[in-house]
Design a protein around this motif. Sequence first.
Motif, mmCIF file in Angstrom:
data_model
loop_
_atom_site.group_PDB
_atom_site.id
_atom_site.type_symbol
_atom_site.label_atom_id
_atom_site.label_comp_id
_atom_site.label_asym_id
_atom_site.label_seq_id
_atom_site.Cartn_x
_atom_site.Cartn_y
_atom_site.Cartn_z
ATOM 1 N N LEU B 267 -3.793 -1.270 -16.638
ATOM 2 C CA LEU B 267 -3.940 -2.100 -15.386
ATOM 3 C C LEU B 267 -3.170 -3.396 -15.364
ATOM 4 O O LEU B 267 -2.406 -3.818 -14.487
ATOM 5 C CB LEU B 267 -5.316 -1.964 -14.849
ATOM 6 C CG LEU B 267 -5.271 -2.614 -13.306
ATOM 7 C CD1 LEU B 267 -4.602 -1.672 -12.317
ATOM 8 C CD2 LEU B 267 -6.929 -2.529 -12.989
ATOM 9 N N HIS B 270 0.542 -3.420 -15.551
ATOM 10 C CA HIS B 270 1.178 -3.200 -14.284
ATOM 11 C C HIS B 270 1.005 -4.201 -13.306
ATOM 12 O O HIS B 270 1.850 -4.515 -12.738
ATOM 13 C CB HIS B 270 0.570 -1.863 -13.490
ATOM 14 C CG HIS B 270 0.626 -0.612 -14.242
ATOM 15 N ND1 HIS B 270 1.562 -0.165 -14.907
ATOM 16 C CD2 HIS B 270 -0.313 0.418 -14.206
ATOM 17 C CE1 HIS B 270 1.448 1.064 -15.442
ATOM 18 N NE2 HIS B 270 0.549 1.522 -15.050
ATOM 19 N N LEU B 271 -0.111 -5.048 -13.346
ATOM 20 C CA LEU B 271 -0.362 -6.070 -12.516
ATOM 21 C C LEU B 271 0.531 -7.242 -12.832
ATOM 22 O O LEU B 271 1.317 -8.107 -12.106
ATOM 23 C CB LEU B 271 -1.729 -6.711 -12.555
ATOM 24 C CG LEU B 271 -2.548 -5.544 -11.794
ATOM 25 C CD1 LEU B 271 -4.394 -6.276 -11.710
ATOM 26 C CD2 LEU B 271 -2.355 -5.362 -10.397
ATOM 27 N N PHE B 273 3.740 -6.892 -14.193
ATOM 28 C CA PHE B 273 4.900 -6.350 -13.893
ATOM 29 C C PHE B 273 5.136 -6.584 -12.145
ATOM 30 O O PHE B 273 6.098 -6.983 -11.843
ATOM 31 C CB PHE B 273 4.998 -4.747 -14.172
ATOM 32 C CG PHE B 273 6.372 -4.016 -13.390
ATOM 33 C CD1 PHE B 273 7.433 -4.442 -13.796
ATOM 34 C CD2 PHE B 273 5.781 -3.277 -12.293
ATOM 35 C CE1 PHE B 273 8.441 -3.578 -13.347
ATOM 36 C CE2 PHE B 273 6.840 -2.621 -11.633
ATOM 37 C CZ PHE B 273 8.156 -2.651 -11.958
ATOM 38 N N LEU B 274 4.099 -6.239 -11.555
ATOM 39 C CA LEU B 274 4.135 -6.416 -10.056
ATOM 40 C C LEU B 274 4.465 -8.043 -9.678
ATOM 41 O O LEU B 274 4.904 -8.428 -8.896
ATOM 42 C CB LEU B 274 2.895 -5.878 -9.395
ATOM 43 C CG LEU B 274 2.920 -4.206 -9.513
ATOM 44 C CD1 LEU B 274 1.760 -3.495 -8.762
ATOM 45 C CD2 LEU B 274 4.326 -3.713 -8.593
#
Lengths: 332, 292
Positions: B267, B270-271, B273-274
């Motif tokens: 998680l 991913h965060l 990356f976003l």
Amino acid sequence: MRVQRWTGTSRAFTGATIAIAALLGTVPLLFEADVVQRLTNLLILVLLAAMWNALAGYGGLLSVGQQAFIGIGAYGTVFFAGLGVSPYPAMLLATLVAGVISVPISLFALRLRAAQFAIGMWVIAEVISILVRLDQNLGAGTGISLIQLNQYAPNFRQAYTFWLALGFTVIFLSALFFLLRSPLGVSLQAIRDDEDAARSLGVHVAARKRLLFVLAGFGCGAAGVLIGANTLFIEPGSIFSVQWSAYMIFMVLVGGLGTFEGPILGAILLFGIQTTFTQGGPWYLVGLGATAALFALALPRGIWGTIEERLGLRLLPVGYRVVEMKSEERTV
Amino acid sequence: MTIVNAVVQGIFLGAFYAVLACGLSIMFGVMRVINLAHGDIAVLGAYVVFVIVQSTGMSPLVAFVVALPVMILLGYVLQLTVLERSLKSGILTPLLATFGLSIVIQNLLLISFSPDVRSLGGNAGAITTSSWQVTGGLSVSALGMVILVMAVLLFGALQLFLSSTRAGWMMRATAEDADAAELVGIDSRGVYARATALAVAIAALGGLFLAIRSVFDPVSGPTQLIFAFEAVVIGGMGSLWGTLLGGLALGVAQTLGAHINPEYSALTGHLLFLAVLIVRFGGGRLSLRMAR
């Protein structure tokens, strides 16, 4: 020369489509529950294919993450039903939530291009999937049953779900159909053909893409709601699986990217394949993947796009075409 | 002290992601193509090494050298059969074609090797088990160090290749402007084929590291692709050294997340990356709009 939208064939076919949709409404009254359940699956596939095509075929947005909205729809139903909302209204609420969530996601995702958009959407689906897994109330990683649907007798439940699927399919496909035929639709088809050229002609590309993205968010949310209602059990591993994207890509590529009729044809083909190879299994997926790749490389307009090109056939007309005038018309 | 340990482990993990991402970065840099089957090709590489190790009893590193020609050949075939055709027809076609390829590879692996989870950790000898205990909370594993050193050497070698060999100049020229490169006599088809072969070979190295440091199965590919792509984007698309830094940043983000709660590992990556995407593509334009 004359510009024409309707032809005799397309008029007859559009009429027939409306008649078929009306006839489908009687399916739960005539058939066994398992037939109804399978036809519900077909409607879900049609809906998914049409929504993915709206994104990729008209908006040039290749998403590998529409399972985010499928999952939101399915888990949204569980969530609202858990709050005590009656199951079918809970499904409508969940669809609404999926559509509304697509607006903030679009603010971010639509700034990305090509691969960044594709994988960016995939990561968003992964994040939502992880968040669901962390929530004990939603069954965490092991999944959760839609027990609230047990209050209906199986036959009635299957019938209601089928009607809901039919209603969603008719609403979303009609919305797309009329959207594409409206003045907005002309600009969408211009974006499909050449985004930069469309922008230079003054088409507000970003706003049009947002429209398609939100429509697809609602539509995929609705499909997720139906998947949950049709299977009665959802778990994050399968509802957020990238396999949904694989199915959507297969249906749209084989049917015909950027045509209205193509994805419907693709959905019927996939449904036929799934019914024939009930075992599923890896060879079946090898076949799907290879076929999708072959179509992308060798027949990018798909079956329907090629038929349309060769025969000039329009069944559900969303565009216009130019035809020679007959001599008696010319004298008028 | 444990935070320091998490960061150190993150750097080791990140070096692995950087190797995975390296091939993706090369293909994007040279051809502007993202290969959605990249993760599956890495896993395929792991299986090729696995088969060689199983049948000959070699050490995985030697087996990788044996597997290398196979993977390079595979890269050429991939370029000539799938990518070359798709490059000609718009930006979506390579994505669609390689996504189809990804499903094909996963399921062929499933047919050939069953869904069982495998690992080469046990075949790699003492390297996977030895570690130095620096202080109470901080330990440095031999394998982590090996992967980190090999990642830095790999990126250094690529830098040398691109900056001081003829083939490297041709690759950079083609990346800059393929048509102009053609005008001065560079065969872009050949360059593209070499770039893909190189990318597939490095993906296989990533697969080898995956197989030694943890476990893999036929459907491990998509996760590796996502992490590799995140590393490329975090480091800045089209920048080679950026990819190394992006991989390290992703690794550290994941181990720091896991430090808070083991379930947060993917998680937080991913965060990050976003967040990088928002800052790079969102923030700037949003603030511009407000200024108007």
